[in-house]
Scaffold this active site. Structure first.
Site, mmCIF file in Angstrom:
data_model
loop_
_atom_site.group_PDB
_atom_site.id
_atom_site.type_symbol
_atom_site.label_atom_id
_atom_site.label_comp_id
_atom_site.label_asym_id
_atom_site.label_seq_id
_atom_site.Cartn_x
_atom_site.Cartn_y
_atom_site.Cartn_z
ATOM 1 N N LYS A 13 13.153 -8.830 13.843
ATOM 2 C CA LYS A 13 13.487 -9.329 12.599
ATOM 3 C C LYS A 13 15.267 -8.654 12.371
ATOM 4 C CE LYS A 13 10.682 -7.621 9.701
ATOM 5 N NZ LYS A 13 9.580 -7.125 10.650
ATOM 6 N N ARG A 88 7.425 -8.030 1.481
ATOM 7 C CA ARG A 88 6.372 -7.928 2.461
ATOM 8 C C ARG A 88 4.980 -7.959 1.581
ATOM 9 N NH1 ARG A 88 9.431 -4.339 6.143
ATOM 10 N NH2 ARG A 88 7.935 -3.465 7.623
ATOM 11 N N ARG A 122 11.075 1.106 21.382
ATOM 12 C CA ARG A 122 12.279 1.283 20.641
ATOM 13 C C ARG A 122 12.980 2.182 20.330
ATOM 14 N NH1 ARG A 122 11.687 -2.202 14.875
ATOM 15 N NH2 ARG A 122 10.446 -0.710 14.500
ATOM 16 N N ARG A 153 11.712 6.581 16.315
ATOM 17 C CA ARG A 153 10.912 6.578 14.957
ATOM 18 C C ARG A 153 9.647 7.176 14.855
ATOM 19 N NH1 ARG A 153 12.149 0.933 12.342
ATOM 20 N NH2 ARG A 153 10.064 1.508 11.273
ATOM 21 N N ARG A 164 0.389 -0.020 10.993
ATOM 22 C CA ARG A 164 1.399 -0.921 10.331
ATOM 23 C C ARG A 164 1.028 -2.362 10.667
ATOM 24 N NH1 ARG A 164 6.383 1.105 13.430
ATOM 25 N NH2 ARG A 164 7.271 -0.485 12.503
HETATM 26 P P1 ADP Z 1 9.502 -2.699 10.857
HETATM 27 O O1 ADP Z 1 9.919 -4.240 10.662
HETATM 28 O O2 ADP Z 1 9.542 -2.559 12.383
HETATM 29 O O3 ADP Z 1 8.227 -2.360 10.372
HETATM 30 P P2 ADP Z 1 11.021 -1.652 8.761
HETATM 31 O O4 ADP Z 1 12.098 -0.590 9.266
HETATM 32 O O5 ADP Z 1 11.288 -2.651 8.329
HETATM 33 O O6 ADP Z 1 10.199 -1.657 10.356
HETATM 34 O O7 ADP Z 1 9.974 -0.733 7.756
HETATM 35 C C1 ADP Z 1 9.703 0.637 8.128
HETATM 36 C C2 ADP Z 1 8.725 1.066 6.933
HETATM 37 O O8 ADP Z 1 9.370 0.942 5.590
HETATM 38 C C3 ADP Z 1 7.543 0.339 6.750
HETATM 39 O O9 ADP Z 1 6.475 0.587 7.432
HETATM 40 C C4 ADP Z 1 6.986 0.654 5.239
HETATM 41 O O10 ADP Z 1 6.466 1.764 5.016
HETATM 42 C C5 ADP Z 1 8.589 0.791 4.667
HETATM 43 N N1 ADP Z 1 9.332 -0.589 3.934
HETATM 44 C C6 ADP Z 1 10.193 -1.210 4.469
HETATM 45 N N2 ADP Z 1 10.211 -2.692 3.812
HETATM 46 C C7 ADP Z 1 9.235 -2.308 2.705
HETATM 47 C C8 ADP Z 1 9.124 -3.206 1.774
HETATM 48 N N3 ADP Z 1 9.661 -4.507 1.692
HETATM 49 N N4 ADP Z 1 7.791 -3.304 1.147
HETATM 50 C C9 ADP Z 1 7.218 -1.741 1.035
HETATM 51 N N5 ADP Z 1 7.510 -1.021 2.161
HETATM 52 C C10 ADP Z 1 8.679 -1.196 2.986
#
Ligand code: ADP
Ligand code: ZN
Length: 209
Positions: A13, A88, A122, A153, A164
């Site tokens: 994404k 999400r 990554r 990370r 996740r």
């Molecule tokens: P990825 O797409 O690889 O899962 P992100 O950087 O988008 O990684 O998200 C990392 C973490 O940040 C998620 O596992 C969650 O804990 C938090 N997070 C990100 N976006 C949201 C969201 N819209 N709602 C709730 N938690 C979020």
């Protein structure tokens, strides 16, 4: 154009949202990057978010919704934006519909094997948030783009990745049906090269070369 990029962690994404951002000259809004920025700066929001992120859980809806609502009011969003990692949950999608008019939802699809490979290899730049894969890096410890430190990370370690992916299946996947019903969903399989995948996304959005 106001877009949402949907799909499991590690599907690409962020990478594809960044490519499209540069082409369309609209901001990519990554809630993950925003939350990590808050953690780095030690804000109250960051402090609250950190324990959820470290556990591979979602940050509470109320925190994320408020953050995005505020961000979309910034002047750079007036010509469009790409939401990457938001919404999400169904509750986030419902809240979003109250303060944004979305034109399309790009749902990126890849096999579990591909996703696992993306996540475990990554590396993220701690300064500009660009992501790189170990297979494409030589031995660099710094970002090829800006010289910032490259980090693995904590939540990209195997134990947290599994959590996740579970959270994605349970809380985020229902959004696919939600946006299917609204007629906004554009499914795109991202199993080929980066360039071909990017073209497929452009095609799905009706953007011509
Ligand atoms: P990825 O797409 O690889 O899962 P992100 O950087 O988008 O990684 O998200 C990392 C973490 O940040 C998620 O596992 C969650 O804990 C938090 N997070 C990100 N976006 C949201 C969201 N819209 N709602 C709730 N938690 C979020
Ligand atoms: Zn960088």
């Amino acid at each position: 154009m106001n877009l949402i990029f949907l799909g499991p962690p590690g599907v690409g994404k962020g990478t594809h949202a960044k490519l499209l951002m540069e082409e369309m000259n609209i901001p990519q809004i990554s809630t993950g990057d925003m939350l990590r920025g808050n953690i780095r700066e030690g804000t109250e929001l960051g402090l609250e978010a950190k324990r959820f992120i470290d556990a591979g859980e979602l940050v509470p809806d109320s925190v994320v919704i408020g953050m995005v609502k505020l961000r979309l009011q910034a002047p750079d969003c007036s010509k469009g934006y790409i939401l990457d990692g938001f919404p999400r949950t169904v509750a986030q999608a419902e809240a979003l519909s109250g303060f944004a008019k979305i034109d399309a939802v790009v749902n990126l699809i890849a096999s579990d094997a591909k996703i696992m490979g993306h996540l475990t290899g990554r590396r993220v730049c701690s300064r500009c948030s660009n992501t790189f894969h170990t297979s494409r890096l030589k031995d660099e410890k710094v970002c090829p783009d800006c010289g910032g430190a490259l980090i693995h990370r904590d939540d990209d370690k195997p134990e947290t990745i599994a959590r996740r992916l579970e959270v994605y299946k349970r809380q985020t996947e229902p959004l696919i049906a939600h946006y299917q019903e609204t007629g906004l969903l554009r499914n795109v399989a991202v199993e080929s090269s980066l360039e071909a995948n990017h073209e497929a996304i452009r095609g799905a959005l009706g953007l011509t070369a």
